[in-house]
Each structure stands twice: as structure tokens, then as C-alpha cells.
Design a protein around this motif. Structure first.
Motif, short mmCIF file in Angstrom:
data_model
loop_
_atom_site.label_atom_id
_atom_site.label_comp_id
_atom_site.label_asym_id
_atom_site.label_seq_id
_atom_site.Cartn_x
_atom_site.Cartn_y
_atom_site.Cartn_z
N LYS A 46 -8.87 -2.87 -2.49
CA LYS A 46 -10.26 -3.24 -2.78
C LYS A 46 -11.25 -2.46 -1.95
O LYS A 46 -12.30 -2.06 -2.44
N THR A 47 -10.92 -2.22 -0.67
CA THR A 47 -11.91 -1.61 0.24
C THR A 47 -11.50 -0.26 0.80
O THR A 47 -12.26 0.33 1.56
N TYR A 48 -10.31 0.23 0.47
CA TYR A 48 -9.87 1.50 1.04
C TYR A 48 -8.83 2.17 0.15
O TYR A 48 -8.27 1.55 -0.76
N PHE A 49 -8.61 3.45 0.41
CA PHE A 49 -7.54 4.23 -0.20
C PHE A 49 -6.52 4.54 0.88
O PHE A 49 -6.89 4.76 2.04
N LYS A 50 -5.25 4.59 0.50
CA LYS A 50 -4.22 5.04 1.43
C LYS A 50 -3.52 6.22 0.77
O LYS A 50 -2.93 6.10 -0.29
N LEU A 51 -3.62 7.37 1.41
CA LEU A 51 -2.92 8.57 0.97
C LEU A 51 -1.59 8.59 1.71
O LEU A 51 -1.54 8.87 2.89
N SER A 52 -0.51 8.25 1.01
CA SER A 52 0.80 8.04 1.64
C SER A 52 1.65 9.30 1.62
O SER A 52 1.65 10.05 0.66
N SER A 53 2.45 9.45 2.69
CA SER A 53 3.41 10.55 2.76
C SER A 53 4.65 10.18 1.97
O SER A 53 4.75 9.09 1.40
N VAL B 33 5.52 5.22 4.66
CA VAL B 33 5.13 4.45 5.84
C VAL B 33 3.83 5.00 6.43
O VAL B 33 2.89 4.27 6.70
N GLU B 34 3.79 6.31 6.62
CA GLU B 34 2.62 6.93 7.21
C GLU B 34 1.65 7.37 6.12
O GLU B 34 2.04 7.65 5.00
N GLY B 35 0.40 7.44 6.50
CA GLY B 35 -0.59 7.88 5.54
C GLY B 35 -1.96 7.99 6.17
O GLY B 35 -2.17 7.67 7.34
N VAL B 36 -2.90 8.46 5.38
CA VAL B 36 -4.28 8.60 5.79
C VAL B 36 -5.07 7.51 5.08
O VAL B 36 -4.99 7.38 3.87
N MET B 37 -5.82 6.74 5.86
CA MET B 37 -6.63 5.66 5.29
C MET B 37 -8.07 6.15 5.13
O MET B 37 -8.63 6.72 6.07
#
Length: 172
Positions: A121-128, A132-136
């Protein structure tokens, strides 16, 4: 980064986790056992087993994920930022993503390392690739464009990156 934002990204809604229902069943069994063993006059050892199941299920099912996120946030603040909150800036470029913490370059992530774009709803997660890891990326903090234009840009520029909804427990 402050505690409220970190909670939104890292601490799941406990009732939406699959493991919550396992701990709910353990909780019900513990309550039943605690009351049953008390009524039949069983030894205190058996009553303690019921009480132990209740306390373990409440701790693991409700409080554990939130407490883990709290500990991670506090240790990160202590170790890297002298007990202060920190500012994280994400710059999305054609070749890579750069992360700047408190104005200094912290990390670069190549687009080839990103396998999934998860939307909450409030963010995107670019996942590896390991998930587990990613850029928010906060949806409300774009300096150029908005979250919808970013999503459209991702579809056009990086069609190889799968776009999905985030797991319900993290959809905040």
C-alpha cells in the motif's frame, strides 16, 4: 529511517502469517490443557505444561516478529548511526540503483540483480533473487513523478522484472 517506517516495512501483521494459525491451535490446546488438568486435580507439572504452551504460543505467534524488527532497528541505529535515525535516499537510474545514507553513497544495486517488484500500500520492494534482500522505495517520497509513473516506467524499461503484490502480512 525512523521506527514507525521500519515497522511498516519489516514487522508483519501477525494475524496474516501462516504460522499464526499454528500458534493459535497451540494456544487453544494449552488453554484447554491448563483448565482440564486443573479441574481433574492433576499434578502441577501437567498444569504447567498447559501454561507453558499458552505463553509460548502468544510470544511466538504475536510478539516475536515485532520484537525481532525492534531489535534489528535498535542494533542498526546503535552500530552505524550513533543512536540516531537515519535518512536513506534511493536514486533509480537506467543502469543501477544507488543508495545514499545520510548523504553518502552506501551501495549500488545493478538492475540485473533485481528479480521482482513487490507492491504494498505504501511502498515498493525491489527484491533480489533470494527474495530476502531488496531495496525499499516509499511511494510518497518520489521527487520526480509518482508511484504510478514509476510502476509504468518499470513495465516499459525492465519487463524482465516480475511485478506482484507483496505478501498480505507485509501489505501496510
Amino acid at each position: 529511517m525512523n521506527r514507525k517506517r521500519y515497522d511498516k516495512w519489516a514487522a508483519p501483521k501477525f494475524w496474516r502469517l501462516r504460522s499464526f494459525y499454528v500458534y493459535l491451535i497451540i494456544f487453544i490446546a494449552g488453554i484447554f490443557g491448563w483448565i482440564y488438568f486443573d479441574r481433574v486435580g492433576a499434578s502441577a507439572r501437567w498444569q504447567t505444561i498447559g501454561a507453558f504452551l499458552v505463553f509460548v504460543s502468544v510470544y511466538r505467534g504475536v510478539f516475536f516478529h515485532w520484537m525481532h524488527a525492534d531489535k534489528t532497528f535498535r542494533l542498526t541505529r546503535q552500530k552505524y548511526f550513533n543512536e540516531k535515525d537515519w535518512a536513506c535516499k534511493v536514486i533509480l537510474r537506467d543502469k543501477d540503483i544507488s543508495l545514499h545514507i545520510n548523504g553518502k553513497l552506501n551501495n549500488r544495486v545493478e538492475w540485473s540483480e533485481i528479480k521482482k517488484l513487490e507492491e504494498a500500500k505504501t511502498y515498493f520492494k525491489l527484491s533480489s533473487s533470494d527474495g530476502v534482500e531488496g531495496v525499499m522505495v516509499d511511494k510518497s517520497c518520489f521527487t520526480e513523478g509518482d508511484s504510478d509513473s514509476f510502476k509504468q516506467w518499470m513495465k516499459e524499461t525492465h519487463p524482465e522484472i516480475e511485478q506482484v503484490r507483496i505478501a498480505p502480512a507485509f501489505d501496510k
